[in-house]
Design a protein around this motif. Structure first.
Motif, PDB file in Angstrom:
ATOM      1  N   MET A  83       0.701  -1.348   0.069  1.00 21.91           N
ATOM      2  CA  MET A  83       0.080   0.031  -0.109  1.00 21.91           C
ATOM      3  C   MET A  83       0.733   1.307  -0.020  1.00 21.91           C
ATOM      4  O   MET A  83       1.956   1.467   0.676  1.00 21.91           O
ATOM      5  N   ILE A  84       0.548   2.173  -0.830  1.00 24.25           N
ATOM      6  CA  ILE A  84       1.380   3.232  -0.984  1.00 24.25           C
ATOM      7  C   ILE A  84       0.806   4.829  -1.081  1.00 24.25           C
ATOM      8  O   ILE A  84      -0.292   4.556  -1.332  1.00 24.25           O
ATOM      9  N   CYS A  85       1.493   5.672  -0.753  1.00 21.66           N
ATOM     10  CA  CYS A  85       0.835   7.160  -0.883  1.00 21.66           C
ATOM     11  C   CYS A  85       2.296   8.048  -1.093  1.00 21.66           C
ATOM     12  O   CYS A  85       3.222   7.507  -0.808  1.00 21.66           O
ATOM     13  N   ARG A  86       2.000   9.375  -1.311  1.00 18.95           N
ATOM     14  CA  ARG A  86       3.102  10.184  -1.567  1.00 18.95           C
ATOM     15  C   ARG A  86       3.780  10.549  -0.303  1.00 18.95           C
ATOM     16  O   ARG A  86       3.056  10.246   1.051  1.00 18.95           O
ATOM     17  N   GLN A  87       5.150  10.840  -0.185  1.00 20.26           N
ATOM     18  CA  GLN A  87       5.743  10.880   1.145  1.00 20.26           C
ATOM     19  C   GLN A  87       5.232  11.971   2.013  1.00 20.26           C
ATOM     20  O   GLN A  87       5.291  11.781   3.149  1.00 20.26           O
ATOM     21  N   ASN A  88       4.792  13.064   1.657  1.00 18.47           N
ATOM     22  CA  ASN A  88       4.175  14.228   2.262  1.00 18.47           C
ATOM     23  C   ASN A  88       2.961  14.203   2.409  1.00 18.47           C
ATOM     24  O   ASN A  88       2.130  15.044   2.363  1.00 18.47           O
ATOM     25  N   HIS A  89       2.323  12.901   2.710  1.00 15.64           N
ATOM     26  CA  HIS A  89       0.569  12.930   2.682  1.00 15.64           C
ATOM     27  C   HIS A  89       0.294  13.278   4.067  1.00 15.64           C
ATOM     28  O   HIS A  89       1.298  13.285   5.279  1.00 15.64           O
ATOM     29  N   PRO A  90      -0.612  14.232   4.139  1.00 20.41           N
ATOM     30  CA  PRO A  90      -0.929  15.247   5.249  1.00 20.41           C
ATOM     31  C   PRO A  90      -1.361  14.447   6.395  1.00 20.41           C
ATOM     32  O   PRO A  90      -1.459  14.799   7.422  1.00 20.41           O
ATOM     33  N   ARG A  91      -1.970  13.001   6.312  1.00 24.64           N
ATOM     34  CA  ARG A  91      -2.565  12.399   7.206  1.00 24.64           C
ATOM     35  C   ARG A  91      -1.951  11.147   7.737  1.00 24.64           C
ATOM     36  O   ARG A  91      -2.099  10.699   8.664  1.00 24.64           O
ATOM     37  N   LEU A  92      -1.528  10.451   6.420  1.00 24.70           N
ATOM     38  CA  LEU A  92      -1.062   9.204   6.935  1.00 24.70           C
ATOM     39  C   LEU A  92       0.476   9.045   7.053  1.00 24.70           C
ATOM     40  O   LEU A  92       1.331   9.524   6.397  1.00 24.70           O
ATOM     41  N   GLY A  93       1.067   8.184   8.104  1.00 27.88           N
ATOM     42  CA  GLY A  93       2.381   7.808   8.489  1.00 27.88           C
ATOM     43  C   GLY A  93       2.521   6.530   7.838  1.00 27.88           C
ATOM     44  O   GLY A  93       2.108   6.109   6.685  1.00 27.88           O
ATOM     45  N   ASP A  94       3.859   6.017   8.360  1.00 26.40           N
ATOM     46  CA  ASP A  94       4.242   4.542   7.873  1.00 26.40           C
ATOM     47  C   ASP A  94       3.457   3.588   8.318  1.00 26.40           C
ATOM     48  O   ASP A  94       3.366   2.426   7.757  1.00 26.40           O
ATOM     49  N   HIS A  95       2.304   3.662   9.189  1.00 24.80           N
ATOM     50  CA  HIS A  95       1.408   2.761   9.649  1.00 24.80           C
ATOM     51  C   HIS A  95      -0.269   3.489   9.587  1.00 24.80           C
ATOM     52  O   HIS A  95      -0.162   4.683   9.836  1.00 24.80           O
ATOM     53  N   ALA A  96      -1.177   2.557   9.336  1.00 28.12           N
ATOM     54  CA  ALA A  96      -2.485   3.067   9.250  1.00 28.12           C
ATOM     55  C   ALA A  96      -3.408   1.892   9.823  1.00 28.12           C
ATOM     56  O   ALA A  96      -3.285   0.943   9.523  1.00 28.12           O
ATOM     57  N   THR A  97      -4.422   2.618  10.614  1.00 24.33           N
ATOM     58  CA  THR A  97      -5.488   1.819  11.192  1.00 24.33           C
ATOM     59  C   THR A  97      -6.412   1.573  10.062  1.00 24.33           C
ATOM     60  O   THR A  97      -6.675   2.362   9.111  1.00 24.33           O
ATOM     61  N   SER A  98      -7.447   0.804  10.448  1.00 22.56           N
ATOM     62  CA  SER A  98      -8.605   0.548   9.511  1.00 22.56           C
ATOM     63  C   SER A  98      -9.381   1.846   9.426  1.00 22.56           C
ATOM     64  O   SER A  98      -9.947   2.278   8.240  1.00 22.56           O
ATOM     65  N   GLU A  99      -9.586   2.262  10.469  1.00 26.91           N
ATOM     66  CA  GLU A  99     -10.611   3.684  10.445  1.00 26.91           C
ATOM     67  C   GLU A  99      -9.848   5.039   9.710  1.00 26.91           C
ATOM     68  O   GLU A  99     -10.506   5.653   8.996  1.00 26.91           O
ATOM     69  N   GLU A 100      -8.280   4.826   9.791  1.00 22.21           N
ATOM     70  CA  GLU A 100      -7.880   5.913   9.171  1.00 22.21           C
ATOM     71  C   GLU A 100      -7.966   5.824   7.552  1.00 22.21           C
ATOM     72  O   GLU A 100      -8.117   6.631   6.806  1.00 22.21           O
ATOM     73  N   LEU A 101      -7.915   4.451   7.279  1.00 21.12           N
ATOM     74  CA  LEU A 101      -7.766   4.022   5.868  1.00 21.12           C
ATOM     75  C   LEU A 101      -9.257   4.326   5.061  1.00 21.12           C
ATOM     76  O   LEU A 101      -9.375   4.639   4.054  1.00 21.12           O
ATOM     77  N   LEU A 102     -10.133   4.218   5.584  1.00 22.21           N
ATOM     78  CA  LEU A 102     -11.696   4.226   5.574  1.00 22.21           C
ATOM     79  C   LEU A 102     -11.891   5.720   5.125  1.00 22.21           C
ATOM     80  O   LEU A 102     -12.923   6.046   4.460  1.00 22.21           O
ATOM     81  N   LYS A 103     -11.110   6.639   5.702  1.00 24.31           N
ATOM     82  CA  LYS A 103     -11.314   8.276   5.520  1.00 24.31           C
ATOM     83  C   LYS A 103     -10.530   8.632   4.257  1.00 24.31           C
ATOM     84  O   LYS A 103     -10.715   9.583   3.826  1.00 24.31           O
ATOM     85  N   GLU A 104      -9.635   7.728   3.692  1.00 24.39           N
ATOM     86  CA  GLU A 104      -8.867   8.325   2.323  1.00 24.39           C
ATOM     87  C   GLU A 104      -9.674   7.661   1.262  1.00 24.39           C
ATOM     88  O   GLU A 104     -10.670   6.983   1.103  1.00 24.39           O
ATOM     89  N   ARG A 105      -9.047   8.467  -0.100  1.00 23.26           N
ATOM     90  CA  ARG A 105      -9.690   7.839  -1.109  1.00 23.26           C
ATOM     91  C   ARG A 105      -8.499   7.013  -2.000  1.00 23.26           C
ATOM     92  O   ARG A 105      -7.399   7.403  -1.844  1.00 23.26           O
ATOM     93  N   PHE A 106      -8.941   6.175  -2.539  1.00 20.54           N
ATOM     94  CA  PHE A 106      -8.078   5.141  -3.234  1.00 20.54           C
ATOM     95  C   PHE A 106      -7.973   5.253  -4.888  1.00 20.54           C
ATOM     96  O   PHE A 106      -9.038   5.682  -5.478  1.00 20.54           O
ATOM     97  N   THR A 107      -7.008   4.799  -5.248  1.00 19.23           N
ATOM     98  CA  THR A 107      -6.919   4.337  -6.765  1.00 19.23           C
ATOM     99  C   THR A 107      -7.148   2.861  -6.833  1.00 19.23           C
ATOM    100  O   THR A 107      -7.133   2.041  -5.986  1.00 19.23           O
ATOM    101  N   LEU A 108      -7.340   2.487  -8.179  1.00 14.56           N
ATOM    102  CA  LEU A 108      -7.540   1.035  -8.547  1.00 14.56           C
ATOM    103  C   LEU A 108      -6.965   0.683  -9.907  1.00 14.56           C
ATOM    104  O   LEU A 108      -7.664   1.404 -10.816  1.00 14.56           O
TER     105      LEU A 108
END
Length: 309
Positions: free
Chosen positions: A175-200
């Protein structure tokens, strides 16, 4: 002089399949001889019937009998195919430029895939033509028969007597995002991920569904898809330029992470890997050029062909 435009419009393989049926008076025996399925033989015969406006073969007892049109076609073909075979045998001994056609997904960063390509490119007289299968809807057998593929790489295990299907490489997913993502660090909970938008990444539909069946984590099945593409590089580019999150092959991420300034996210549950299979026609093994490629791949421990005969 032959009308090359008319020949281009006509699938000459239909004549080869017809001649094989004529010689054996059996669709199943023709399929065995040509190392293709009876279904593929029947479909080709039906196409030729439509083009020639004649049934060509009719039922006779437990077998089939050629029509008058089929007899005449055979008489014309017999000498012409013999002449064509002799021409091929003669030119096959010269240093003509060869083409090797590969169909596969956009996972070129895999070490084994790089090794495979290097083996092909050792032959300075060989042109490798690679076709993307991410949006491909045809079955593997059709790609082999009608697209004239020498080799197909696929996430789908193939079961056919006419084809060899070898496990090629297990591909980890990250699972990846840009390095300076404003909300996500190196680890993420289910709740945090459900607030994000994804690519497919949109590959062949049944392959994606199969992966999603295995990958049934709540934060993935309920994720908000904001960007869909059949282009892997487009997926990476949009993640680089936005706050979107995506799943990607680990090998491709490792190749692009520094250039595109991406980072890996450790999700609450491990992401399953997927297997990539290598598929080729069983009859290809009778060709010295092809069998030599397989031998080199075995020697380099890219595949274990002897275990999958």
């Amino acid at each position: 002089m032959a009308n090359l435009y008319n020949l281009k419009r006509f699938d000459l393989n239909l004549l080869i399949i017809f001649e094989c049926i004529y010689q054996h008076l059996s669709i199943s025996k023709a399929a065995q001889t040509l190392f293709i399925t009876p279904s593929a033989v029947s479909q080709s015969l039906q196409r030729l019937r439509v083009q020639l406006n004649d049934p060509l073969f009719v039922r006779s007892g437990k077998g089939i009998t050629p029509t008058t049109v089929a007899d005449n076609l055979h008489l014309h073909l017999e000498d012409n195919l013999n002449g064509l075979e002799q021409t091929i045998n003669i030119t096959g001994k010269t240093e003509l430029k060869k083409r090797f056609i590969v169909y596969g997904p956009q996972f070129h960063a895999m070490p084994k895939f790089t090794q495979f390509m290097n083996i092909l490119l050792e032959d300075t007289n060989l042109e490798v033509s690679y076709h993307d299968t991410s949006a491909e809807t045809e079955e593997i057998e059709d790609v082999m028969n009608y697209r004239k593929a020498d080799m197909v790489f696929t996430m789908e295990k193939c079961n056919s007597r006419a084809l060899v299907c070898v496990p090629f490489c297990e591909c980890p997913v990250t699972m990846i995002c840009r390095q300076n993502h404003p909300r996500l660090g190196d680890h993420a909970t289910s709740e945090e991920l459900l607030k994000e938008r994804f690519t497919l990444f949109q590959a062949r539909e049944h392959q994606v569904k199969e992966y999603q069946k295995v990958n049934n984590a709540k934060y993935l099945t309920e994720r908000d898809i904001a960007f869909t593409s059949s282009s892997m590089i487009s997926i990476f580019n949009i993640i680089h330029n936005s706050d979107l999150v995506g799943l990607a092959p680990k090998y491709t991420y490792d190749l692009l992470k520094e250039t595109l300034k991406l980072k890996e996210i450790t999700p609450p549950q491990p992401l399953p890997t997927f297997m990539l299979y290598m598929v080729f026609s069983r009859s290809s093994m009778s060709l010295p050029f092809f069998s030599n490629i397989i031998k080199k791949m075995s020697e380099h421990d890219i595949i274990h062909f002897n275990d999958n005969k």
